[in-house]
Design an enzyme around this catalytic site. Structure first.
Site, PDB file in Angstrom:
ATOM      1  N   SER A  29       0.830  -1.200   0.000  1.00 32.69           N
ATOM      2  CA  SER A  29       0.000   0.000   0.000  1.00 32.69           C
ATOM      3  C   SER A  29       0.866   1.252   0.000  1.00 32.69           C
ATOM      4  O   SER A  29       2.054   1.183  -0.351  1.00 32.69           O
ATOM      5  CB  SER A  29      -0.941  -0.036   1.206  1.00 32.69           C
ATOM      6  N   ASN A  30       0.310   2.377   0.366  1.00 31.53           N
ATOM      7  CA  ASN A  30       1.059   3.643   0.405  1.00 31.53           C
ATOM      8  C   ASN A  30       0.510   4.517   1.521  1.00 31.53           C
ATOM      9  O   ASN A  30      -0.459   4.166   2.178  1.00 31.53           O
ATOM     10  CB  ASN A  30       0.994   4.335  -0.962  1.00 31.53           C
ATOM     11  N   HIS A  31       1.118   5.685   1.714  1.00 33.13           N
ATOM     12  CA  HIS A  31       0.817   6.546   2.866  1.00 33.13           C
ATOM     13  C   HIS A  31      -0.312   7.547   2.634  1.00 33.13           C
ATOM     14  O   HIS A  31      -0.457   8.483   3.414  1.00 33.13           O
ATOM     15  CB  HIS A  31       2.064   7.327   3.275  1.00 33.13           C
TER      16      HIS A  31
END
Ligand code: C5P
Length: 217
Positions: free
Chosen positions: A29-31
């Protein structure tokens, strides 16, 4: 109270990250915090729109009155977007969609192996390009571009390659702006026009973005 510039309009907004599973307990995923997309949803509601908010997993609370659809993966985001976009006047892609997913999702937890693990990833669908290329029920389609250099050129490239009506570009190399911040600065691009929106809270910027969209419907 705001002038009801979007009364009778349906706006679908994607927000937050996607999660691409590797096995039953792991994901890529990512932030993305979802803050910009949620601020756009709030702004659209305040201008009188009906709002669908298709959201990846975030920790913030959705605005009251939005129809929230929770998704995890890019494929789920695409499926929900394809259902709602043709029923919408405007589609805004603010989600940080993972560019790649695992080529195969293990159905059992992957066991620890040697010192190196090689994952094979495959490209995810481009959700906003799919919506912008609908031949029936195509909404006014707005994208976002987070860039660290040559912002205007990359943003204009995405506007035309993805067949968008408008793109909101931000320079994420500026400290304290963009990802996870409460502030942002944007440049809006259309095929033949552009407009700078100076550093502001995401909620103030969102209102400016939605007002620009409303003028063009
Ligand atoms: O190509 P890039 O990821 O920079 O484009 C960003 C824009 O495209 C955003 O509006 C984002 O929500 C959208 N996007 C998408 N599906 C993807 C990748 C990006 O809808 N797979």
């Amino acid at each position: 109270a705001q002038p009801q510039l979007l009364a009778g309009k349906t706006i679908t907004i994607t927000a937050g990250p996607t999660r691409e599973p590797l096995d039953p307990v792991r994901f890529i995923s990512n932030h993305s915090s979802g803050k910009m997309g949620y601020a756009l949803a709030q702004a659209a509601l305040s201008l009188g729109a009906h709002v669908n908010l298709i959201s990846g997993p975030v920790t913030i609370t959705p605005p009251a009155g939005a129809n929230v659809i929770q998704i995890q993966s890019a494929q789920q985001l695409l499926n929900e977007s394809l259902l709602l976009a043709p029923l919408s006047d405007v589609f805004i892609g603010c989600a940080a969609v993972a560019d790649y997913r695992a080529s195969a999702v293990a159905d059992q937890k992957m066991k620890k192996q040697g010192d190196e693990l090689i994952l094979t990833l495959v490209k995810n669908p481009d959700v906003i390009a799919a919506i912008a290329n609908l031949t029936e029920g195509r909404p006014y389609t707005v994208g976002f571009a987070a860039e660290t250099q040559d912002v205007a050129n990359y943003a204009k490239g995405k506007l035309s390659n993805k067949n968008l009506d408008m793109i909101c570009a931000n320079d994420v190399s500026q400290a304290g702006l963009g990802f996870n911040s409460d502030h942002n600065a944007l440049t809006l691009f259309w095929l033949t026009e552009q407009k700078d929106l100076a550093i502001e809270t995401k909620s103030a910027l969102a209102l400016s973005v939605m007002t620009e969209v409303a003028k063009r419907l």
